[in-house]
Design a protein around this motif. Structure first.
Motif, PDB file in Angstrom:
ATOM      1  N   TYR A 152     -68.838-126.313 -31.154  1.00 32.14           N
ATOM      2  CA  TYR A 152     -67.696-126.517 -32.147  1.00 32.14           C
ATOM      3  C   TYR A 152     -67.246-128.168 -32.124  1.00 32.14           C
ATOM      4  CZ  TYR A 152     -62.676-127.218 -33.652  1.00 32.14           C
ATOM      5  OH  TYR A 152     -61.659-128.015 -34.189  1.00 32.14           O
ATOM      6  N   ARG A 204     -67.618-124.211 -27.270  1.00 34.44           N
ATOM      7  CA  ARG A 204     -66.714-125.255 -27.380  1.00 34.44           C
ATOM      8  C   ARG A 204     -67.576-126.570 -27.771  1.00 34.44           C
ATOM      9  NH1 ARG A 204     -61.946-125.397 -25.228  1.00 34.44           N
ATOM     10  NH2 ARG A 204     -62.323-123.844 -23.525  1.00 34.44           N
ATOM     11  N   ALA A 248     -61.300-123.298 -33.826  1.00 31.82           N
ATOM     12  CA  ALA A 248     -60.523-123.829 -33.016  1.00 31.82           C
ATOM     13  C   ALA A 248     -59.410-122.750 -32.574  1.00 31.82           C
ATOM     14  CB  ALA A 248     -59.716-125.059 -33.777  1.00 31.82           C
ATOM     15  N   ALA A 249     -58.957-121.826 -33.224  1.00 37.52           N
ATOM     16  CA  ALA A 249     -58.042-120.881 -33.027  1.00 37.52           C
ATOM     17  C   ALA A 249     -58.699-119.837 -32.066  1.00 37.52           C
ATOM     18  CB  ALA A 249     -57.527-120.071 -34.373  1.00 37.52           C
ATOM     19  N   LEU A 302     -61.133-120.488 -30.081  1.00 39.99           N
ATOM     20  CA  LEU A 302     -61.094-121.360 -28.694  1.00 39.99           C
ATOM     21  C   LEU A 302     -59.818-121.335 -27.835  1.00 39.99           C
ATOM     22  CD1 LEU A 302     -63.334-124.558 -29.540  1.00 39.99           C
ATOM     23  CD2 LEU A 302     -64.018-122.745 -27.753  1.00 39.99           C
ATOM     24  N   ALA A 303     -58.758-121.443 -28.583  1.00 37.83           N
ATOM     25  CA  ALA A 303     -57.278-121.424 -28.128  1.00 37.83           C
ATOM     26  C   ALA A 303     -57.346-120.062 -27.434  1.00 37.83           C
ATOM     27  CB  ALA A 303     -56.414-121.797 -29.093  1.00 37.83           C
ATOM     28  N   ARG A 304     -57.514-119.037 -28.270  1.00 34.61           N
ATOM     29  CA  ARG A 304     -57.426-117.576 -27.690  1.00 34.61           C
ATOM     30  C   ARG A 304     -58.291-117.394 -26.607  1.00 34.61           C
ATOM     31  NH1 ARG A 304     -61.375-113.194 -30.517  1.00 34.61           N
ATOM     32  NH2 ARG A 304     -62.555-114.659 -29.096  1.00 34.61           N
ATOM     33  N   ASP A 305     -59.577-117.907 -26.430  1.00 33.34           N
ATOM     34  CA  ASP A 305     -60.611-117.793 -25.356  1.00 33.34           C
ATOM     35  C   ASP A 305     -59.946-118.566 -24.350  1.00 33.34           C
ATOM     36  OD1 ASP A 305     -62.265-116.336 -26.952  1.00 33.34           O
ATOM     37  OD2 ASP A 305     -63.493-118.037 -27.199  1.00 33.34           O
ATOM     38  N   ASP A 306     -59.304-119.745 -24.189  1.00 37.80           N
ATOM     39  CA  ASP A 306     -58.745-120.208 -23.186  1.00 37.80           C
ATOM     40  C   ASP A 306     -57.773-119.643 -22.393  1.00 37.80           C
ATOM     41  OD1 ASP A 306     -60.692-122.217 -23.536  1.00 37.80           O
ATOM     42  OD2 ASP A 306     -59.305-123.795 -24.719  1.00 37.80           O
ATOM     43  N   ALA A 307     -56.565-118.977 -23.370  1.00 39.55           N
ATOM     44  CA  ALA A 307     -55.687-118.242 -22.922  1.00 39.55           C
ATOM     45  C   ALA A 307     -56.086-116.978 -22.228  1.00 39.55           C
ATOM     46  CB  ALA A 307     -54.463-118.180 -23.930  1.00 39.55           C
ATOM     47  N   ASP A 308     -57.199-116.274 -22.697  1.00 36.78           N
ATOM     48  CA  ASP A 308     -57.834-115.129 -22.007  1.00 36.78           C
ATOM     49  C   ASP A 308     -58.254-115.417 -20.741  1.00 36.78           C
ATOM     50  OD1 ASP A 308     -58.489-112.033 -22.095  1.00 36.78           O
ATOM     51  OD2 ASP A 308     -60.552-113.017 -22.317  1.00 36.78           O
TER      52      ASP A 308
END
Length: 416
Positions: free
Chosen positions: A323, A320, A366-367, A369-375
């Motif tokens: 990025y 993050r 960025a996508a 990162l969003a996936r990782d945050d949810a996971d």
């Protein structure tokens, strides 16, 4: 008269008991040989057989086998002349007890499968079944029990009073323990009814039966600890121990079972009382052992999962930051330079972002990162739930241990 009290440093048997002969020798108390006494000899009755119990119980996650240690001591082969007038001790027809048996005493006789003769013998001792508060030193401050440490006895047969005193734990799950104690003490009294010749024949059979038991059977240590250096006490101990704890399909030697049948209607069922209450305690410990091992495995797995989650969280945080740095760097470029810039990236988890225009690569990052945050959020919730379940299971296991410890306390009248 002053009653000598046994010092705490007296030698003890492997079962933890202090044999009466040790107390006698330390206190200098003279003990006459047991047996039939001529009418002109006035002797104190022999020490009373008594039972003691010691348990080693587990602690949470560090478990040991539950060991039941039983010890009885005293009780000779004969009846002193001073008691010769007592019908149920001399083999004469039983008389009704002066006090009718209580409902509890009758229930114990029923549960011990005592025969009519066994019931007469048991009832004739006017048994007293006492809780911890009233049991106290009833089996230790009698002249027949001089010097026995307080809390050592949980029941006794006192020939001098031709009586049986039993300790009753408060927990109903230990009722079988009281039943077995009652039967054991009754068999000590029953042994006194037998003639010398019959006792000699039975002793030979009892020794043969005990010799067939596995060498690691705890009954060997129990008997040896009860007898100590007084071999004259071994026959009555064999008779009581074997009668309440040893059974095999078809019964033991016929002559032996014939004598037991005088006092016990269903000896197989009586032995099942012993294996039943002891098996209950063993099962509680086995359940703790199984649950504790499963809990340890789960807690280890939870710790490993959380460690990996924390490592992955740190990895995502590093990407993050990278990025953000790269996005700021690209945004700072002139428009014509930025439009021609291409980037590629291999993400922390191995995902390959091939060479493409910088805006497209950054959008893909960025996508991710969003996936990782949810996971990470889902994984955190899962491991938190697993830790919560493990904590609840730990509380349950600790409750099981507390329950077993409470049962152990119940086995000792001083803590029960």
């Amino acid at each position: 008269m002053d009653v000598p009290i046994a010092p705490d440093d007296l030698p003890r048997s492997p079962t933890g008991r202090v044999p009466q002969w040790v107390v006698d020798e330390r206190t200098g108390r003279a003990i006459a040989p047991q047996g039939w006494l001529p009418p002109d000899v006035d002797e104190t009755p022999p020490p009373a057989p008594r039972r003691r119990v010691r348990w080693q119980l587990p602690t949470v996650l560090v478990l040991a086998a539950l060991i039941a240690t039983w010890a009885l001591t005293g009780g000779g082969a004969g009846v002193p002349d001073a008691l010769a007038s007592v019908p149920w001790l001399t083999g004469a027809a039983s008389s009704e007890p002066s006090t009718p048996p209580t409902a509890e005493v009758v229930a114990l006789a029923d549960a011990a499968y005592l025969s009519a003769e066994g019931r007469d013998l048991f009832f004739g001792t006017t048994p007293q079944v006492l809780d911890a508060a009233t049991f106290g030193d009833r089996c230790t401050d009698s002249p027949a029990a001089i010097g026995v440490p307080a809390g050592a006895a949980v029941g006794c047969y006192l020939p001098s009073e031709h009586s049986i005193v039993l300790y009753r734990p408060a927990d109903a799950r230990l009722q079988g323990y009281v039943v077995e104690t009652a039967a054991h003490e009754t068999l000590h009294a029953a042994w006194e009814l037998l003639g010398d010749d019959e006792q000699g024949q039975l002793n030979t059979l009892l020794e043969a039966e005990v010799a067939t038991l596995a060498t690691d059977d705890p009954i060997h240590e129990q008997i040896a600890g009860s007898v100590g250096t007084h071999p004259e006490n071994r026959p009555t101990e064999l008779f009581a121990y074997v009668g309440t704890q040893v059974w095999r399909d078809g019964g033991l030697a016929p002559a032996l079972e014939t004598v037991y049948a005088r006092f016990v209607n269903d000896r197989a069922a009586l032995v099942a009382v012993h294996t039943g209450w002891q098996g209950m305690l063993d099962q509680l410990v086995a359940d703790i052992d199984t649950a504790s091992q499963a809990l340890a495995d789960q807690e280890y797995a939870n710790a490993s999962t959380r460690a990996q989650l924390e490592a992955d969280t740190d990895g995502v945080a590093a990407y993050r930051s990278a990025y953000a740095d790269k996005l700021a760097e690209v945004d700072a470029l002139p428009a014509e330079q930025r439009s021609g810039l291409q980037l590629s990236w291999v993400w922390w988890d191995g995902t390959d972002l091939p060479m493409r225009p910088a805006d497209e690569t950054l959008a893909a990052a960025a996508a991710l990162l969003a996936r990782d945050d949810a996971d990470l959020a889902a994984r955190t919730a899962a491991v938190d739930a697993a830790d919560g379940a493990a904590a609840a299971e730990r509380a349950r296991v600790e409750g099981l241990v507390a329950d077993v410890n409470a049962l152990q306390a119940q086995l000792d009248p001083t803590t029960g």
